[in-house]
Write a protein that holds these residues in place. Structure first.
Motif, PDB file in Angstrom:
ATOM      1  N   ARG A  15     -13.017 -20.714  94.239  1.00  0.00           N
ATOM      2  CA  ARG A  15     -11.839 -21.203  94.978  1.00  0.00           C
ATOM      3  C   ARG A  15     -11.797 -20.572  96.361  1.00  0.00           C
ATOM      4  O   ARG A  15     -11.445 -21.194  97.348  1.00  0.00           O
ATOM      5  N   ARG A  16     -12.132 -19.281  96.410  1.00  0.00           N
ATOM      6  CA  ARG A  16     -12.086 -18.565  97.685  1.00  0.00           C
ATOM      7  C   ARG A  16     -13.187 -19.091  98.604  1.00  0.00           C
ATOM      8  O   ARG A  16     -13.018 -19.161  99.824  1.00  0.00           O
ATOM      9  N   THR A  57     -12.024 -22.115 100.300  1.00  0.00           N
ATOM     10  CA  THR A  57     -11.144 -21.758 101.422  1.00  0.00           C
ATOM     11  C   THR A  57     -11.985 -21.381 102.624  1.00  0.00           C
ATOM     12  O   THR A  57     -11.695 -21.770 103.760  1.00  0.00           O
ATOM     13  N   HIS A  63      -8.467 -29.872  91.822  1.00  0.00           N
ATOM     14  CA  HIS A  63      -7.468 -29.036  92.496  1.00  0.00           C
ATOM     15  C   HIS A  63      -7.726 -28.960  93.986  1.00  0.00           C
ATOM     16  O   HIS A  63      -6.813 -28.978  94.807  1.00  0.00           O
ATOM     17  N   CYS A  73     -15.292  -9.498  98.277  1.00  0.00           N
ATOM     18  CA  CYS A  73     -15.271 -10.961  98.425  1.00  0.00           C
ATOM     19  C   CYS A  73     -15.025 -11.679  97.106  1.00  0.00           C
ATOM     20  O   CYS A  73     -14.440 -12.755  97.084  1.00  0.00           O
ATOM     21  N   PRO A  85      -4.518 -17.129  94.766  1.00  0.00           N
ATOM     22  CA  PRO A  85      -5.875 -17.171  94.211  1.00  0.00           C
ATOM     23  C   PRO A  85      -6.862 -17.951  95.089  1.00  0.00           C
ATOM     24  O   PRO A  85      -8.060 -17.889  94.870  1.00  0.00           O
ATOM     25  N   ASP A  86      -6.342 -18.675  96.078  1.00  0.00           N
ATOM     26  CA  ASP A  86      -7.244 -19.395  96.977  1.00  0.00           C
ATOM     27  C   ASP A  86      -7.588 -18.586  98.224  1.00  0.00           C
ATOM     28  O   ASP A  86      -8.438 -18.972  99.008  1.00  0.00           O
ATOM     29  N   ASP A  87      -6.921 -17.446  98.416  1.00  0.00           N
ATOM     30  CA  ASP A  87      -7.180 -16.632  99.616  1.00  0.00           C
ATOM     31  C   ASP A  87      -8.615 -16.153  99.624  1.00  0.00           C
ATOM     32  O   ASP A  87      -9.087 -15.582  98.643  1.00  0.00           O
ATOM     33  N   ALA A  88      -9.282 -16.335 100.770  1.00  0.00           N
ATOM     34  CA  ALA A  88     -10.658 -15.853 100.881  1.00  0.00           C
ATOM     35  C   ALA A  88     -10.658 -14.578 101.717  1.00  0.00           C
ATOM     36  O   ALA A  88      -9.936 -14.485 102.703  1.00  0.00           O
ATOM     37  N   VAL A  89     -11.439 -13.597 101.316  1.00  0.00           N
ATOM     38  CA  VAL A  89     -11.577 -12.379 102.103  1.00  0.00           C
ATOM     39  C   VAL A  89     -12.856 -12.529 102.911  1.00  0.00           C
ATOM     40  O   VAL A  89     -13.955 -12.277 102.412  1.00  0.00           O
TER      41      VAL A  89
END
Lengths: 271, 309
Positions: A171-172, A175, A217, B95, B127-131
């Motif tokens: 998911r990340r 993004t 999603h 990450c 939960p969608d946040d990207a580092v």
């Protein structure tokens, strides 16, 4: 507005596809390799750029480990893995003196090599350049996206496995793609179930359904589920052509459909 | 933690502050003065903080997806089953922080009785946040975790790492250098594509002088729940971890078979050791945990000599 970059060594490359995941060990290198083989079977010339500097897996998967890289007039000559020269490859794996040598580099040094891999490899004429990446959303990913941006990549293929722990990382990654303006061509769910060779019972070894749900999603196309096939693992270990040797494998239909999707996005004659 | 230029030569390199890309960097003057070459004061601060931590174990692999986080979490669970043992689990995979999910701690407070957990995952609001951080910023976070988290009296600090041999690994070794790491557990799966990367990780450990407790071979065989017969999903085409360990003269701590219930437990944030006590995987885990405890008990707290070495 940026000035158009000097196309240089990527001038002859028609389409660039990145293979990403947030998660390690989901099969990015496997999918990259199988996709390259499938595209070759469709008559295309394919290059693979392996920017996983710490864990370069592709040379072995194409039986090219230990090959030497030469300097030509326009830059490094990529390694051809077959006699017909339809698949070429560049990886840090070729630059190591010993195969077990660890590349212990911090970000800035990794960035510098990746930039060189993008601009200083003489790819020549290619239908597709597939870029295999390490897991994460860090230096390598930013460096390769920045370096490729002027060459308008087609987009990214994102790989996950079904379970929540993988989906959580992927998911990340989606993004990340959004943030850097990289289009997601589609999501692939790998390791989707294992068929017992003794009794044919299918077990969901790594859970079930996460990939399709994530695609929904995130509103990205779902390209299919690739099941676990030990023959696939074995053929990669030996550097064999799985697509040719195992057309009856349960993994074959899904892998073909991924290749079809890429081909259909890029009809011949359009660049 | 400001952004550094794309081509930063590194604060401790000979070019620090002098390279073309240093122009305009907020740290240029500092680097050019040679301050970067001096030891980071945080290292001393971390050494102080770590005085209350008896044993420090890193969980590494060269390869992604072999089960480092799964193993780290279950090592923590296993050790913490003794309520008199204080366990801390630190997730430095910036990450891809999996530990919160595996420990069932998403969105909740992160302390559990005698088991404390820290991860960048707790600092992300969605939960969608990207580092999306470069090396220097990740290093800063790791420094903060080690220096600024109040670990208290801890018997075991387990550090879960991302795959590879890069910033995170160099930083954790650098910051814990004077605080004495007991050893490293290396996780692999049986096939050569994993072992290939794991050998590099072992080279890394030798290079930075990290003692290796041993190797765990994960996903080692699969027992079909229907017919109970064994298959190799990830065939050990070059002899698996056993051959590699014999070759490199490193202990093989154990082999953990693939049990689909492991993945399910991790997804639910439950301890597999409790959910499936009868699984051969649980038996394998427990034996490995015991061997790790034995290794650590031979290494006395900092400042004293090793027994029987």
């Amino acid at each position: 507005m940026e000035a158009a970059a000097e196309p240089g060594n990527l001038a002859g490359v028609r389409h660039i596809v990145l293979v990403l995941s947030g998660k390690g060990g989901v099969g990015k290198s496997t999918i990259s390799t199988e996709l390259a083989l499938a595209l070759r079977h469709a008559g295309k010339k394919v290059g693979i750029l392996d920017v996983d500097l710490c864990g370069p897996s592709i040379p072995r998967m194409l039986r090219a480990q230990g090959r030497a890289v030469h300097q030509g007039d326009s830059g490094w000559v990529p390694v051809f893995v077959d006699r017909e020269q339809s698949i070429s490859l560049m990886s840090v794996g070729f630059l190591l003196e010993q195969p077990d040598e660890a590349v212990v580099w911090r970000g800035p040094k990794k960035n510098a090599l990746i930039k060189q891999f993008v601009s200083d490899v003489a790819w020549g004429q290619l239908d597709y350049l597939l870029v295999d990446t390490p897991p994460g959303t860090s230096d390598e990913h930013m460096a390769v996206v920045d370096a490729l941006r002027p060459h308008s990549p087609l987009g990214a293929l994102v790989v996950t496995t079904p379970q929540a722990v993988s989906v959580g990382d992927v998911r990340r990654e989606l993004t990340f793609c959004r943030k850097v303006g990289l289009r997601v061509i589609g999501l692939v769910e790998n390791m989707s179930g294992f068929v017992c060779p003794h009794c044919s019972e299918c077990t969901n070894v790594f859970s079930k359904g996460g990939g399709e749900e994530l695609a929904r999603h995130a509103s990205v196309p779902f390209l299919g589920s690739v099941p676990l096939d030990p023959e696939l693992t074995r053929s990669l270990e030996d550097g064999r052509d799985f697509i040719q040797d195992f057309p009856d494998s349960p993994a074959f239909p899904a892998l073909s459909s991924i290749a079809q999707k890429i081909l259909s996005e890029t009809p011949a004659g359009l660049s | 933690m400001e952004e550094v230029p794309h081509d930063c030569p590194g604060a401790d390199s000979a070019q620090a502050g002098r390279g073309a890309s240093c122009q305009g960097c907020p740290n240029q003057r500092l680097c050019a003065s040679g301050a970067g070459a001096a030891a980071d004061p945080a290292i001393e601060e971390i050494k102080e903080k770590m005085k209350t931590v008896k044993h420090k174990i890193l969980v590494l692999s060269g390869k992604g997806g072999v089960g480092k986080s799964t193993f780290s979490a279950h090592l923590a669970h296993g050790l913490a089953e003794d309520e008199n043992t204080q366990v801390a689990l630190l997730d430095i995979d910036i990450c891809g922080p999996s530990i919160p999910k595996i420990m069932g701690l998403e969105g909740e407070q992160f302390l559990e009785d005698n088991l404390g957990v820290m991860s960048v995952g707790f600092l992300l609001s969605s939960p969608d946040d990207a580092v999306i951080w470069r090396g220097p910023k990740k290093n800063g976070m790791i420094k903060q975790f080690l220096r600024d988290v109040d670990w208290g009296e801890v018997d075991y600090l387990i550090v879960d790492t991302p795959p590879g041999t890069s910033d995170e690994h160099l930083s954790v070794v650098q910051y814990l250098a004077t605080a004495h790491i007991d050893g490293v557990v290396i996780i692999t799966t049986p096939q050569e594509v994993s072992l290939q990367d794991v050998r590099k990780e072992i080279s890394f450990c030798h290079k930075v002088k990290l003692p290796i407790i041993g190797v765990v071979e994960n996903m080692s065989g699969f027992i079909c729940p229907k017919c109970q017969r064994e298959s190799q999903i990830f065939p050990p085409t070059t002899g698996g971890a056993e051959a590699m360990c014999q070759d490199l003269k490193i202990p093989l701590l154990g082999k953990v078979p693939l049990d689909p219930r492991i993945g399910k437990s991790c997804d639910k944030g439950q301890s597999f050791l409790v959910e499936a006590p009868d699984s051969p995987a649980t038996v394998a885990y427990r034996s490995i945990i015991q061997r790790i405890q034995e290794f650590c008990s031979q290494r006395l707290p900092e400042g004293e000599n090793l027994v029987g070495s």
